[in-house]
Design a protein around this motif. Structure first.
Motif, PDB file in Angstrom:
ATOM      1  N   PRO A   1       0.836  -1.166  -0.226  1.00 31.27           N
ATOM      2  CA  PRO A   1      -0.027   0.197  -0.070  1.00 31.27           C
ATOM      3  C   PRO A   1       0.897   1.366  -0.003  1.00 31.27           C
ATOM      4  CG  PRO A   1      -0.049  -1.202   2.133  1.00 31.27           C
ATOM      5  CD  PRO A   1       0.604  -1.973   1.085  1.00 31.27           C
ATOM      6  N   HIS A   2       0.283   2.301  -0.557  1.00 30.94           N
ATOM      7  CA  HIS A   2       0.831   3.614  -0.840  1.00 30.94           C
ATOM      8  C   HIS A   2       0.077   4.660  -0.044  1.00 30.94           C
ATOM      9  CE1 HIS A   2       4.249   5.363  -3.379  1.00 30.94           C
ATOM     10  NE2 HIS A   2       3.717   6.456  -2.522  1.00 30.94           N
ATOM     11  N   ALA A   3       0.541   5.449   0.707  1.00 28.50           N
ATOM     12  CA  ALA A   3      -0.358   6.670   1.452  1.00 28.50           C
ATOM     13  C   ALA A   3       0.206   8.083   1.013  1.00 28.50           C
ATOM     14  CB  ALA A   3       0.093   6.339   3.076  1.00 28.50           C
ATOM     15  N   PHE A   4      -1.014   8.803   0.389  1.00 31.72           N
ATOM     16  CA  PHE A   4      -0.935  10.206   0.217  1.00 31.72           C
ATOM     17  C   PHE A   4      -1.618  10.970   1.303  1.00 31.72           C
ATOM     18  CE2 PHE A   4      -0.704   7.447  -3.434  1.00 31.72           C
ATOM     19  CZ  PHE A   4       0.265   8.135  -4.130  1.00 31.72           C
TER      20      PHE A   4
ATOM     21  N   GLU B   1       4.725   6.077  -9.779  1.00 27.78           N
ATOM     22  CA  GLU B   1       5.499   6.593  -8.576  1.00 27.78           C
ATOM     23  C   GLU B   1       6.296   7.481  -8.816  1.00 27.78           C
ATOM     24  OE1 GLU B   1       6.388   2.576  -6.123  1.00 27.78           O
ATOM     25  OE2 GLU B   1       6.866   1.970  -8.173  1.00 27.78           O
TER      26      GLU B   1
ATOM     27  N   LYS C   1      -2.543   1.133  -4.277  1.00 27.03           N
ATOM     28  CA  LYS C   1      -1.597   0.073  -4.406  1.00 27.03           C
ATOM     29  C   LYS C   1      -0.986   0.367  -5.800  1.00 27.03           C
ATOM     30  CE  LYS C   1      -3.382  -3.808  -1.819  1.00 27.03           C
ATOM     31  NZ  LYS C   1      -3.865  -5.115  -1.955  1.00 27.03           N
ATOM     32  N   THR C   2       0.378  -0.247  -5.648  1.00 22.97           N
ATOM     33  CA  THR C   2       1.214   0.185  -6.766  1.00 22.97           C
ATOM     34  C   THR C   2       1.186  -1.298  -7.732  1.00 22.97           C
ATOM     35  OG1 THR C   2       2.767   1.494  -5.726  1.00 22.97           O
ATOM     36  CG2 THR C   2       3.653   0.510  -7.740  1.00 22.97           C
TER      37      THR C   2
ATOM     38  N   VAL D   1       0.722   3.944  -9.146  1.00 27.82           N
ATOM     39  CA  VAL D   1      -0.037   3.861  -8.008  1.00 27.82           C
ATOM     40  C   VAL D   1      -1.552   4.258  -8.355  1.00 27.82           C
ATOM     41  CG1 VAL D   1      -0.406   4.635  -5.768  1.00 27.82           C
ATOM     42  CG2 VAL D   1       2.000   4.713  -6.570  1.00 27.82           C
TER      43      VAL D   1
ATOM     44  N   TRP E   1      -5.256   5.696   0.429  1.00 26.62           N
ATOM     45  CA  TRP E   1      -4.240   4.761   0.169  1.00 26.62           C
ATOM     46  C   TRP E   1      -4.585   4.022  -1.188  1.00 26.62           C
ATOM     47  CZ3 TRP E   1      -1.062   3.318   4.192  1.00 26.62           C
ATOM     48  CH2 TRP E   1      -1.363   3.685   5.153  1.00 26.62           C
TER      49      TRP E   1
END
Length: 495
Positions: A9-12, A96, A22-23, A28, A20
């Motif tokens: 997961p990738h948070a902004f 990304e 996903k890549t 993302v 949140w």
């Protein structure tokens, strides 16, 4: 593309909210982002305010709708998503590490009564990767709940929703790596209509600088009298639906969704052969009554450039249910006389362009030109005269579906380059994989070049020639490449 490699997961962080994603393959995806919520949660027709942090991101839903009339071409993907009246959602795709990248905001179509930005058809991963851009797709209110609410005239809530989403993007897209000063607004069909309308609206000035219109329909907003006619007709059908469902009285403000959809369908049937049943009406604000007077509208455009696209056989999508033998020369002549100033000139043109065609095919051609092709050409010319750079495209790749030609919506899979998400679309049945890739590889750079700097570019990187009074050209996308050519003669459609 290679098989997806899913990272964690990738948070902004944007404002007070955390989002949140996903890549996959270096992009993302942040789904289910809420761009607004009703100021009055109990009012279906409430305008929107900014979303609260507690509901910033939710699961995928779509606004209430019946199966689309073009499912015979596009397939049933929309029907698989749950429906909710609060689907004020957008999806974001960003490379990304994105920073200060151009932004593409895409508005789906659906004849103002169906559609959603989060259906898999509009997966923006490939465009984000190849264009080094941030891609946003969004949904807006549909049908009677968007167009017929309120007692003081039309509210045009769909347009208001999109405006709120654009404001959200302007404020928050830097957190996802996008540049709010480099936003392109694109739309298809009804989505193109809204993108065009907002390109005229002072309230939207500064929220985007370029507009890409795919299959913009010539659809004047309803007059006050026509709006009231639609509203009264709908209310009558709604009362019938409520009574048949044992719900008693009431109105649109509190009617159950099934009754609303039933009444919408009845309005559509009542206007069959005369246009769409439910369409936006002039409101003196976002939707001016002169919107489709391109001479006047061109001077109101607040964007720097336009990209205008239509397909060869747009109207096949709408005339599919009419049997070929049911259309004779008299039906073609009647349509032409009602929709063009010089009927003989148009009939001669149809005979010269389609010398061996059936009357049905000639009716498709006449309707496609009137509603889409000639409208795009006229808008390009008026915009150019007003100092807005314009490029005109024609998508001329036929479907393998018998009798479909190159219909309304057929360019979309190639535009997004995501055939896997269209696996059950009948219009792609039998289309060879390698041919799909070749066509898609021609079309995507045109949009991505426009997003980057306002110049649609070929696969080799060459910018296409703009539409000018001295050279009113259309660039045709074919299976073999992009072919420049001249536009149709001025056939003077009735407007």
């Amino acid at each position: 593309m290679s098989p997806h490699l899913i990272a964690g997961p990738h948070a902004f962080s944007a404002g007070d909210s955390v989002y949140w994603g996903k890549t996959a393959d270096g992009v993302v995806h942040v789904p289910g982002v809420r761009y607004g919520e009703r100021l009055d949660a109990a009012d279906r027709f409430s305008p929107l305010g900014d979303p609260s942090p507690g509901s910033a991101q939710v699961g995928p839903t779509v606004f209430p709708q019946s199966p689309g009339s073009l499912d015979w071409l596009m397939g049933p993907a929309l029907s698989r998503l749950p429906q909710d009246e609060d689907s004020f959602l957008l999806d974001i795709w960003a490379p990304e590490g994105a920073q200060d990248l151009p932004v593409l905001v895409f508005l789906p179509g659906g004849a103002f009564i169906s559609g959603a930005g989060n259906v898999g058809w509009y997966d923006g991963a490939r465009l984000a990767t190849e264009g080094n851009a941030v891609v946003v797709t969004l949904s807006y209110r549909l049908g009677a709940l968007a167009l017929l609410g309120g007692s003081g005239g039309p509210l045009n809530l769909g347009a208001q929703d999109i405006l709120q989403a654009l404001r959200w993007v302007s404020v928050n897209i830097p957190a996802f790596g996008g540049d709010p000063a480099a936003v392109t607004l694109a739309g298809h069909s009804a989505g193109a209509w809204y993108a065009y309308i907002l390109s005229l609206a002072p309230a939207a000035k500064g929220l985007f600088s370029r507009t890409a219109l795919f299959s913009l329909p010539w659809q004047p907003p309803l007059s006050p009298a026509a709006y009231e006619e639609r509203r009264e007709l709908f209310n009558g059908f709604l009362n019938d639906a409520l009574a048949n469902g044992g719900c008693g009285g009431g109105g649109l403000a509190d009617a159950p969704i099934p009754a609303i959809l039933e009444a919408q369908a009845a309005v559509g049937r009542a206007y069959a052969g005369r246009g769409l049943g439910l369409v936006p009406a002039a409101d003196g604000g976002l939707v001016p009554e002169w919107a489709m007077d391109f001479r006047r509208a061109a001077s109101a455009l607040h964007v720097e450039s336009l990209l205008l696209t239509s397909t060869d056989n747009e109207a096949v999508a709408f005339l599919h249910a009419v049997p070929v033998p049911a259309v004779g020369p008299e039906q073609v002549a009647d349509f032409v006389a009602a929709h063009f100033e010089e009927a003989r000139e148009v009939l001669d043109f149809l005979d010269s362009r389609l010398p061996e065609a059936t009357p049905h095919a000639k009716l498709v051609e006449a309707m496609s030109l009137h509603q889409f092709g000639l409208a795009a050409t006229e808008l390009a010319g008026r915009a150019n005269a007003a100092g807005v750079e314009s490029t005109l495209l024609r998508f001329s790749v036929p479907s393998k579906l018998e009798g479909a030609g190159s219909p309304h919506c057929f360019d979309l899979p190639f535009l997004f380059g995501n055939r896997a998400h269209w696996q059950d679309a009948p219009m792609l049945r039998g289309f060879p994989e390698d041919s799909f890739d070749e066509v898609s590889d021609q079309l995507r750079p045109l949009l991505l070049g426009f997003v980057a700097d306002g110049r649609p570019r070929s696969l080799s990187g060459e910018p296409l020639g703009r539409f000018t009074a001295e050279r009113p050209q259309v660039h045709t996308v074919t299976a073999g490449g992009i072919v420049p050519g001249s536009v149709e003669p001025e056939l003077r459609p009735r407007r």
